[in-house]
Motif scaffolding. Structure first.
Motif, short mmCIF file in Angstrom:
data_model
loop_
_atom_site.label_atom_id
_atom_site.label_comp_id
_atom_site.label_asym_id
_atom_site.label_seq_id
_atom_site.Cartn_x
_atom_site.Cartn_y
_atom_site.Cartn_z
N HIS A 14 36.65 37.03 38.07
CA HIS A 14 37.70 36.00 38.13
C HIS A 14 37.68 35.16 39.40
CE1 HIS A 14 39.23 37.58 34.46
NE2 HIS A 14 39.45 38.78 34.98
N GLY A 17 40.03 37.49 43.85
CA GLY A 17 40.44 38.55 44.76
C GLY A 17 39.32 38.96 45.69
N ALA A 44 39.65 32.66 37.32
CA ALA A 44 41.09 32.64 37.06
C ALA A 44 41.65 31.25 37.38
CB ALA A 44 41.77 33.70 37.93
N ASN A 48 44.55 35.63 43.55
CA ASN A 48 45.49 36.74 43.48
C ASN A 48 46.42 36.63 44.70
OD1 ASN A 48 46.68 39.26 44.00
ND2 ASN A 48 44.96 40.39 43.15
N ASP A 105 39.25 46.77 42.11
CA ASP A 105 39.76 45.43 41.79
C ASP A 105 41.21 45.35 42.25
OD1 ASP A 105 40.49 42.99 40.72
OD2 ASP A 105 39.64 43.41 38.74
N ALA A 107 43.34 43.19 41.36
CA ALA A 107 44.20 42.58 40.33
C ALA A 107 45.28 43.57 39.90
CB ALA A 107 43.37 42.15 39.13
#
Length: 138
Positions: A14, A17, A44, A48, A105, A107
């Protein structure tokens, strides 16, 4: 004239992050001595916010960064490609160094869980700078 600096590309799915934190650390610790890129196979919409907060805690502002789509060109022009343990399908080019950093991760995680990820990324970036013979700044 081509850029004489070594170039590093951080890749995760994504690009919101881990790869953005790594890019932030590398920009900060190299003092501009390394060309830094980051991208994702399915970027994304935004970073994040907990990753942004974790980096702000150590004085690194990545709020202006935006997730980018991974391109073959970005891989081809990078000396080192670091994937972030997310199984990304990266085009392989001869002469390019590839590393995979297995990292949790961030997320959906809270700040307490993201801080150790941030600190692990810092240690790995500092090690990478040493391998590239680029002095790390404080």
């Amino acid at each position: 004239m081509p850029d004489p600096r070594p170039s590093v590309l951080f890749v995760c799915v994504h690009n919101a992050g881990r790869s953005q934190m790594a890019a932030g650390w590398l920009r900060h610790l190299s003092g501009g001595a390394v060309e830094v890129r980051s991208a994702g196979s399915m970027p994304a919409d935004q970073l994040n916010p907990v990753a942004v907060q974790a980096m702000l805690e150590v004085g690194i502002d990545i709020r202006a960064e935006r997730p980018q789509v991974l391109t073959a060109d970005a891989v081809q022009v990078s000396d080192v490609v670091v994937t972030m343990g997310c199984g990304d399908a990266c085009p392989i080019f001869p002469g390019t160094r590839y590393e995979d950093w297995a990292l949790d991760d961030p997320a959906g995680q809270g700040i307490e869980a993201v801080r150790p990820i941030r600190d692990e990324i810092r240690a790995r970036v500092a090690s990478l700078l040493s391998e590239l013979d680029v002095p790390a700044e404080a």
